[in-house]
Design an enzyme around this catalytic site. Structure first.
Site, PDB file in Angstrom:
ATOM      1  N   GLY A  27      72.805 -55.327  33.835  1.00 30.56           N
ATOM      2  CA  GLY A  27      73.287 -55.254  35.213  1.00 30.56           C
ATOM      3  C   GLY A  27      73.056 -53.928  35.899  1.00 30.56           C
ATOM      4  N   CYS A  51      56.284 -53.671  25.383  1.00 30.67           N
ATOM      5  CA  CYS A  51      55.296 -53.093  24.496  1.00 30.67           C
ATOM      6  C   CYS A  51      55.283 -51.581  24.636  1.00 30.67           C
ATOM      7  CB  CYS A  51      53.910 -53.647  24.831  1.00 30.67           C
ATOM      8  SG  CYS A  51      53.826 -55.455  24.810  1.00 30.67           S
TER       9      CYS A  51
END
Length: 649
Positions: free
Chosen positions: A376, A2
């Protein structure tokens, strides 16, 4: 994921006006939360909170924010994910807490009511930045996650306290006329990013990772900042009491921690996937996901046709082995360059890591299929993946004891050939070298070696390694360099090992201010939530307990991570030279980007704007165009500031 924003007034105004301002601020970051939005205002207290929602958990209206606690004491706007919310919720229910919906937002509020703010935050596993208003104490609390995954800016505009997930939310606050911070500009020219706590604007700051800022409504110019988690303490404690088990025990424990860190980040009520570049880190994440999924995991890769920059072919082989549902997209130079005009808007303040372009492109590709993607990032900083970690100490051990005159002649010898000449030499003879020494752009690496040989200490050596402009105050007019995590002795951990020193410094500077900033803005720019399991704080704490030889061994980084990955992917698939996630900016500036750059670097324009030493910029530009030197990193710093200035000022 958000976007949050709001403000705290020093004198009350009408509630309707406060709500309109809060709404406008939130609307500027609607890309962070296109699914829902809301405002909460208490005009008598002078507080306004606003929120934009990207629905990931509990898609119902019960997850709407701003959200009040059950008692009504607290009101929260929150950006991020608390992954262990189900476990915390169960405990809170047993203690008598009531819940309306199923969101982690409710769990945060219930935890704070039951256990207090600091005790609760210490129990949250996740990434988050939130603002909490305490009605009882008339106090605003801003909190940022331990590693700095989620952004949070704050500051003062005409004496009014403002905050938000991005600067663009603050910039629409009435009468925002903050001066450009020339000292932050100097730092940006050195590092390619603006380090915490600074921003491009005077009187506007970034909240440091692992910190809480508390502000009483009676005195909004004097916040109290506290630290609830310390990377410095974690590093020092890990070194003082290292892991004492065998290699096998360490590998087993890391495998378990990785599986848990990835597993809890696979919880979502929307489609989920993973970035797969073909490197060790993204492959580890995809492998751990696939091991815990009954369906093929969706993976995404971006490919380039330019040799030396394309990892998609390796990613495709790995995806086939793991049996993921793989999507790849090869992009042309035109596709990549089309992103450049939007970078100033996307990143809000000057940011010059050129891998921002492929990161945005792979985020855009993933968003066409999923709403959440695992990344990653973080493996290099934790497990010794960067070349400088296993070469820096070797180089310093050899050049450090040398007389300064010898080092000076060594540097002159390297500089006697152009970077392109060194590149050609390595192209012709590179096959004679071991694979780990076959670098992309070896001439650039050798020129950097020539620069660092003059360093007087390991700290100066590392600073030179990570610096673009070595004396940025010569470039940025009327500037000086303030202290950063790299130069402030009070923020440095007590670490004697040079490799560990570099890894720690990257953990508290380069990772949050470059790597995580890049991923957050690129992904949220297309309304995609990116999750980073490799920097789960429990993994960070375990990694710092591991002895150095379990990370860097036999001149190779990520030793232990490689051993874990061997359980999922054959080593023969993974063995290849390390590649960065970059694009050929050096060649593009001489070719298709030349006119764009020339306009931004026009000498008279630079003089009129008054920020840069125009002669110095033009010197670097002309040398780069001639092919005599590779100044693309230096020039990209300047160009990203110039593009930002053109867009925002």
């Amino acid at each position: 994921m958000c976007g949050i924003t709001g403000f705290l007034l020093n004198s009350p105004i009408q509630a309707e006006r406060m709500q309109n301002i809060a709404r406008k601020m939130a609307d500027k970051i609607i890309h962070r939360g296109p699914d829902d939005g809301g405002e909460w205002v208490d005009a008598s207290a002078g507080i306004a909170l606003s929120h934009r929602r990207l629905s990931i958990l509990d898609l119902s209206p019960e997850g709407h924010q701003p959200m009040a606690s059950v008692s009504g004491r607290y009101v929260l706007v929150y950006n991020g994910e608390v992954y262990n919310f189900a476990e915390l919720r169960k405990e809170l229910v047993e203690q008598g807490s009531d819940f309306r919906g199923h969101s982690d937002t409710e769990v945060i509020l219930a935890a704070i009511e039951a256990w207090g703010l600091e005790a609760s935050v210490k129990r949250f596993v996740g990434m988050f930045a939130f603002a909490l208003w305490d009605k009882k104490e008339h106090c605003l609390h801003l909190v940022r996650d331990r590693l700095g995954i989620k952004p949070l800016y704050y500051g003062w505009v005409n004496g009014i306290f403002v905050f938000g997930s991005e600067l663009k939310a603050l910039k629409v606050f009435p009468d925002f006329k903050q001066a450009i911070n020339r000292n932050a500009m100097a730092l940006m020219m050195r590092y390619g990013y603006i380090p915490t706590p600074y921003s491009i604007y005077e009187d506007i700051y970034k909240l440091a990772p692992g910190h809480c800022l508390s502000l009483n409504a009676k005195n909004i110019r004097e916040p109290i900042t506290t630290r609830y988690w310390s990377a410095k303490e974690v590093a020092e404690a890990g070194i003082a009491k290292p892991f004492t088990g065998s290699d096998t025990e360490a590998i087993d424990q890391l495998d378990t921690l990785l599986r848990e860190a990835v597993g809890i980040r696979m919880v979502a009520d929307v489609p989920l996937g993973a970035f797969l570049s073909g490197g060790y880190d993204s492959t580890m994440v995809a492998a751990q996901m696939q091991a815990q999924s009954s369906q093929p995991v969706k993976t995404f890769s971006i490919g380039f046709h330019e040799e030396g920059y394309n990892e998609a072919q390796h990613a495709k082989v790995i995806a086939k082995h793991l049996k993921t549902d793989h999507t790849e997209l090869y992009v042309s130079p035109e596709d990549a360059m089309a992103v450049i005009p939007s970078l100033a808007t996307l990143y809000d303040e000057p940011f010059a890591d050129s891998s921002q372009i492929p990161t945005y492109l792979v985020s855009k590709l993933a968003r066409e299929h999923v709403t959440v993607s695992l990344s990653g990032d973080g493996g290099d900083e934790l497990f010794g993946g960067y070349n400088r970690y296993f070469l820096g100490e070797q180089i310093w051990a050899k050049v450090g004891p040398m007389p300064k005159m010898v080092r000076t002649y060594m540097a002159k010898g390297i500089n006697s050939l152009s970077q392109n000449s060194w590149n050609s030499l390595f192209d012709n003879l590179g096959f004679l070298l071991p694979a780990k020494y076959r670098f992309r752009l070896p001439g650039d690496k050798l020129y950097k070696l020539a620069e660092v040989t003059a360093a007087e200490s390991t700290e100066a050596f590392y600073k030179s390694l990570v610096s673009h402009w070595k004396t940025p105050t010569d470039l940025v007019l009327n500037s000086h360099e303030p202290l950063t995590a790299l130069t402030d002795s009070d923020r440095q951990a007590a670490i004697s090992n040079f490799t560990q020193y570099m890894m720690y410094t990257d953990l508290v500077s380069y990772m949050p201010d470059d790597i995580l900033t890049k991923v957050d803005r690129a992904s949220m720019g297309v309304s995609l939530e990116a999750r980073v399991p490799l920097i789960d704080h429990r993994l960070v704490e375990f990694a710092w307990r591991l002895p150095q030889h379990m990370k860097v061994r036999n001149g190779e980084g990520k030793w232990i991570l490689r051993q874990v990955l061997d359980r999922y992917v054959p080593r023969k698939i993974m063995e290849r030279p390390k590649m960065g996630f970059g694009i050929p900016i050096d060649d593009w500036l001489r070719g298709p980007l030349r006119d764009w750059a020339e306009n931004l670097l026009d000498e008279q324009r630079l003089k009129d704007e008054g920020f840069f030493n125009a002669g110095l910029v033009r010197q670097k530009w002309l040398e780069h165009l001639s092919g005599k030197r590779q100044w693309h990193y230096h020039l990209w710093d300047v160009l990203m500031f110039q593009a930002w200035l053109e867009e925002w000022e």
